[in-house]
Design a protein around this motif. Structure first.
Motif, mmCIF file in Angstrom:
data_model
loop_
_atom_site.group_PDB
_atom_site.id
_atom_site.type_symbol
_atom_site.label_atom_id
_atom_site.label_comp_id
_atom_site.label_asym_id
_atom_site.label_seq_id
_atom_site.Cartn_x
_atom_site.Cartn_y
_atom_site.Cartn_z
ATOM 1 N N GLU A 102 4.613 38.191 57.721
ATOM 2 C CA GLU A 102 5.137 38.730 56.463
ATOM 3 C C GLU A 102 5.528 40.185 56.710
ATOM 4 O O GLU A 102 4.694 41.009 57.067
ATOM 5 C CB GLU A 102 4.083 38.667 55.361
ATOM 6 C CG GLU A 102 4.582 39.262 54.059
ATOM 7 C CD GLU A 102 3.488 39.401 53.007
ATOM 8 O OE1 GLU A 102 3.816 39.892 51.919
ATOM 9 O OE2 GLU A 102 2.338 39.036 53.278
ATOM 10 N N LEU A 103 6.802 40.480 56.536
ATOM 11 C CA LEU A 103 7.321 41.828 56.754
ATOM 12 C C LEU A 103 7.488 42.505 55.404
ATOM 13 O O LEU A 103 8.146 41.976 54.509
ATOM 14 C CB LEU A 103 8.664 41.761 57.487
ATOM 15 C CG LEU A 103 9.292 43.076 57.895
ATOM 16 C CD1 LEU A 103 8.480 43.747 58.992
ATOM 17 C CD2 LEU A 103 10.714 42.846 58.376
ATOM 18 N N VAL A 104 6.872 43.690 55.249
ATOM 19 C CA VAL A 104 6.938 44.441 54.005
ATOM 20 C C VAL A 104 7.519 45.813 54.316
ATOM 21 O O VAL A 104 7.100 46.463 55.273
ATOM 22 C CB VAL A 104 5.529 44.611 53.377
ATOM 23 C CG1 VAL A 104 5.593 45.438 52.110
ATOM 24 C CG2 VAL A 104 4.901 43.261 53.120
ATOM 25 N N PHE A 105 8.497 46.233 53.507
ATOM 26 C CA PHE A 105 9.115 47.542 53.686
ATOM 27 C C PHE A 105 8.970 48.339 52.407
ATOM 28 O O PHE A 105 9.368 47.892 51.342
ATOM 29 C CB PHE A 105 10.596 47.383 54.063
ATOM 30 C CG PHE A 105 11.342 48.686 54.129
ATOM 31 C CD1 PHE A 105 10.890 49.728 54.906
ATOM 32 C CD2 PHE A 105 12.513 48.859 53.408
ATOM 33 C CE1 PHE A 105 11.572 50.930 54.963
ATOM 34 C CE2 PHE A 105 13.213 50.048 53.463
ATOM 35 C CZ PHE A 105 12.742 51.091 54.241
ATOM 36 N N ASP A 106 8.373 49.530 52.519
ATOM 37 C CA ASP A 106 8.193 50.436 51.379
ATOM 38 C C ASP A 106 8.899 51.747 51.659
ATOM 39 O O ASP A 106 8.720 52.332 52.733
ATOM 40 C CB ASP A 106 6.709 50.761 51.165
ATOM 41 C CG ASP A 106 5.926 49.601 50.594
ATOM 42 O OD1 ASP A 106 6.516 48.788 49.876
ATOM 43 O OD2 ASP A 106 4.717 49.523 50.884
ATOM 44 N N ALA A 107 9.672 52.191 50.681
ATOM 45 C CA ALA A 107 10.319 53.500 50.787
ATOM 46 C C ALA A 107 10.462 54.073 49.388
ATOM 47 O O ALA A 107 10.864 53.358 48.474
ATOM 48 C CB ALA A 107 11.684 53.384 51.445
ATOM 49 N N PRO A 108 10.120 55.342 49.213
ATOM 50 C CA PRO A 108 10.329 55.955 47.900
ATOM 51 C C PRO A 108 11.819 56.033 47.577
ATOM 52 O O PRO A 108 12.661 55.957 48.480
ATOM 53 C CB PRO A 108 9.718 57.350 48.046
ATOM 54 C CG PRO A 108 9.569 57.585 49.495
ATOM 55 C CD PRO A 108 9.565 56.252 50.182
ATOM 56 N N GLY A 109 12.126 56.184 46.312
ATOM 57 C CA GLY A 109 13.523 56.198 45.878
ATOM 58 C C GLY A 109 14.348 57.320 46.459
ATOM 59 O O GLY A 109 15.530 57.164 46.718
ATOM 60 N N ALA A 142 -0.608 37.219 59.446
ATOM 61 C CA ALA A 142 0.150 38.234 60.165
ATOM 62 C C ALA A 142 0.998 39.019 59.170
ATOM 63 O O ALA A 142 1.862 38.463 58.501
ATOM 64 C CB ALA A 142 1.019 37.576 61.228
ATOM 65 N N HIS A 143 0.721 40.300 59.062
ATOM 66 C CA HIS A 143 1.469 41.193 58.181
ATOM 67 C C HIS A 143 2.005 42.350 59.012
ATOM 68 O O HIS A 143 1.326 42.864 59.891
ATOM 69 C CB HIS A 143 0.570 41.789 57.087
ATOM 70 C CG HIS A 143 -0.095 40.773 56.238
ATOM 71 N ND1 HIS A 143 0.551 40.120 55.217
ATOM 72 C CD2 HIS A 143 -1.351 40.282 56.260
ATOM 73 C CE1 HIS A 143 -0.285 39.270 54.640
ATOM 74 N NE2 HIS A 143 -1.438 39.349 55.262
ATOM 75 N N LEU A 144 3.209 42.750 58.702
ATOM 76 C CA LEU A 144 3.800 43.919 59.344
ATOM 77 C C LEU A 144 4.372 44.785 58.234
ATOM 78 O O LEU A 144 5.189 44.329 57.433
ATOM 79 C CB LEU A 144 4.893 43.505 60.328
ATOM 80 C CG LEU A 144 5.481 44.615 61.171
ATOM 81 C CD1 LEU A 144 4.402 45.326 61.987
ATOM 82 C CD2 LEU A 144 6.547 44.073 62.089
ATOM 83 N N HIS A 145 3.910 46.012 58.178
ATOM 84 C CA HIS A 145 4.263 46.910 57.087
ATOM 85 C C HIS A 145 5.036 48.102 57.645
ATOM 86 O O HIS A 145 4.528 48.815 58.505
ATOM 87 C CB HIS A 145 2.976 47.394 56.413
ATOM 88 C CG HIS A 145 3.177 47.891 55.040
ATOM 89 N ND1 HIS A 145 2.507 47.384 53.962
ATOM 90 C CD2 HIS A 145 3.986 48.841 54.536
ATOM 91 C CE1 HIS A 145 2.886 48.008 52.871
ATOM 92 N NE2 HIS A 145 3.779 48.893 53.197
ATOM 93 N N LEU A 146 6.260 48.297 57.164
ATOM 94 C CA LEU A 146 7.064 49.472 57.507
ATOM 95 C C LEU A 146 7.075 50.367 56.270
ATOM 96 O O LEU A 146 7.384 49.907 55.172
ATOM 97 C CB LEU A 146 8.502 49.079 57.845
ATOM 98 C CG LEU A 146 8.699 48.030 58.927
ATOM 99 C CD1 LEU A 146 10.171 47.666 59.045
ATOM 100 C CD2 LEU A 146 8.170 48.512 60.252
ATOM 101 N N ASP A 176 0.450 46.794 61.610
ATOM 102 C CA ASP A 176 0.385 45.335 61.620
ATOM 103 C C ASP A 176 -0.914 44.869 60.973
ATOM 104 O O ASP A 176 -1.659 45.657 60.400
ATOM 105 C CB ASP A 176 0.572 44.774 63.034
ATOM 106 C CG ASP A 176 -0.509 45.211 64.006
ATOM 107 O OD1 ASP A 176 -1.629 45.548 63.571
ATOM 108 O OD2 ASP A 176 -0.235 45.205 65.212
ATOM 109 N N THR A 177 -1.205 43.595 61.076
ATOM 110 C CA THR A 177 -2.360 42.972 60.437
ATOM 111 C C THR A 177 -3.643 43.722 60.715
ATOM 112 O O THR A 177 -4.476 43.888 59.832
ATOM 113 C CB THR A 177 -2.494 41.514 60.928
ATOM 114 O OG1 THR A 177 -1.352 40.795 60.480
ATOM 115 C CG2 THR A 177 -3.739 40.859 60.380
ATOM 116 N N PHE A 178 -3.824 44.180 61.925
ATOM 117 C CA PHE A 178 -5.078 44.816 62.280
ATOM 118 C C PHE A 178 -5.330 46.065 61.465
ATOM 119 O O PHE A 178 -6.443 46.379 61.122
ATOM 120 C CB PHE A 178 -5.110 45.104 63.784
ATOM 121 C CG PHE A 178 -4.973 43.843 64.582
ATOM 122 C CD1 PHE A 178 -5.999 42.908 64.599
ATOM 123 C CD2 PHE A 178 -3.809 43.568 65.271
ATOM 124 C CE1 PHE A 178 -5.865 41.729 65.308
ATOM 125 C CE2 PHE A 178 -3.668 42.392 65.980
ATOM 126 C CZ PHE A 178 -4.705 41.469 65.998
#
Length: 187
Positions: A102-109, A142-146, A176-178
């Protein structure tokens, strides 16, 4: 450089190029396989073709970077939005991550523009995603967070620069997940 150092540097460069091209080919192959599995569904073909075209553009960027390196020409840095670069390559990153991640992308406006070489940023992100995917191969979830964030640095010291730097920066964090399994403290 001594001849042995040049040969070692060329070997490292060749391995990097092979790795990057393998990533691009994997995306193209994956999109073609999905199209076959979907019996070339006309409703899904535009999306598949767009992702194939993005992978081809990525391959072209790799060739351009390699050509610049071989000619010793400087990077092509231009002011731009790091968030736009990540959003633009996100479909390719999702494909490279695979269905299990699961790929998650967070960015402020609003983030300040930065001086960047789009091709290098895309290459770095793709390498990080593929490496994280491979590292999480045997995990259940499995998660990957950008994540992008604006950060002000004052007299920041780095082993990459002799002089400390100050100013407004955009920070890209990849976890990542860890990382998600660690207890998080509130600031």
């Amino acid at each position: 450089l001594k001849a042995s150092e040049r040969i070692e540097a060329l070997g490292t460069l060749a391995a990097t190029v092979v790795h990057d091209f393998n990533n691009v080919i994997s995306v193209i192959r994956g999109m073609a396989e999905l199209a076959k599995m979907e019996n070339y569904d006309p409703r899904k073909m535009p999306e598949r073709m767009q992702q194939i075209e993005q992978a081809i553009q990525r391959a072209n960027l790799i060739v351009e970077q390699l050509t610049r390196f071989m000619r010793h020409t400087p990077e092509e840095r231009k002011p731009g939005s790091l968030a736009d670069v990540v959003r633009g390559v996100e479909p390719l990153l999702c494909q490279a991550a695979g269905r299990r991640v699961e790929l998650v992308f967070d960015a402020p406006g609003s983030l300040p523009p930065v001086s960047l070489d789009r091709g290098q940023i895309e290459q770095i992100l793709l390498n990080l995603v593929v490496n994280a995917r491979d590292a999480m191969e045997h995990t259940e979830t499995a998660h990957l967070h950008l994540r992008l964030a604006a950060r002000r640095l004052d007299d920041h010291r780095s082993e990459f620069r002799e002089e400390p730097v100050s100013g407004d920066f955009v920070v890209l964090s990849v976890a990542d997940t860890f990382w998600f399994e660690l207890p998080l403290a509130r600031a």
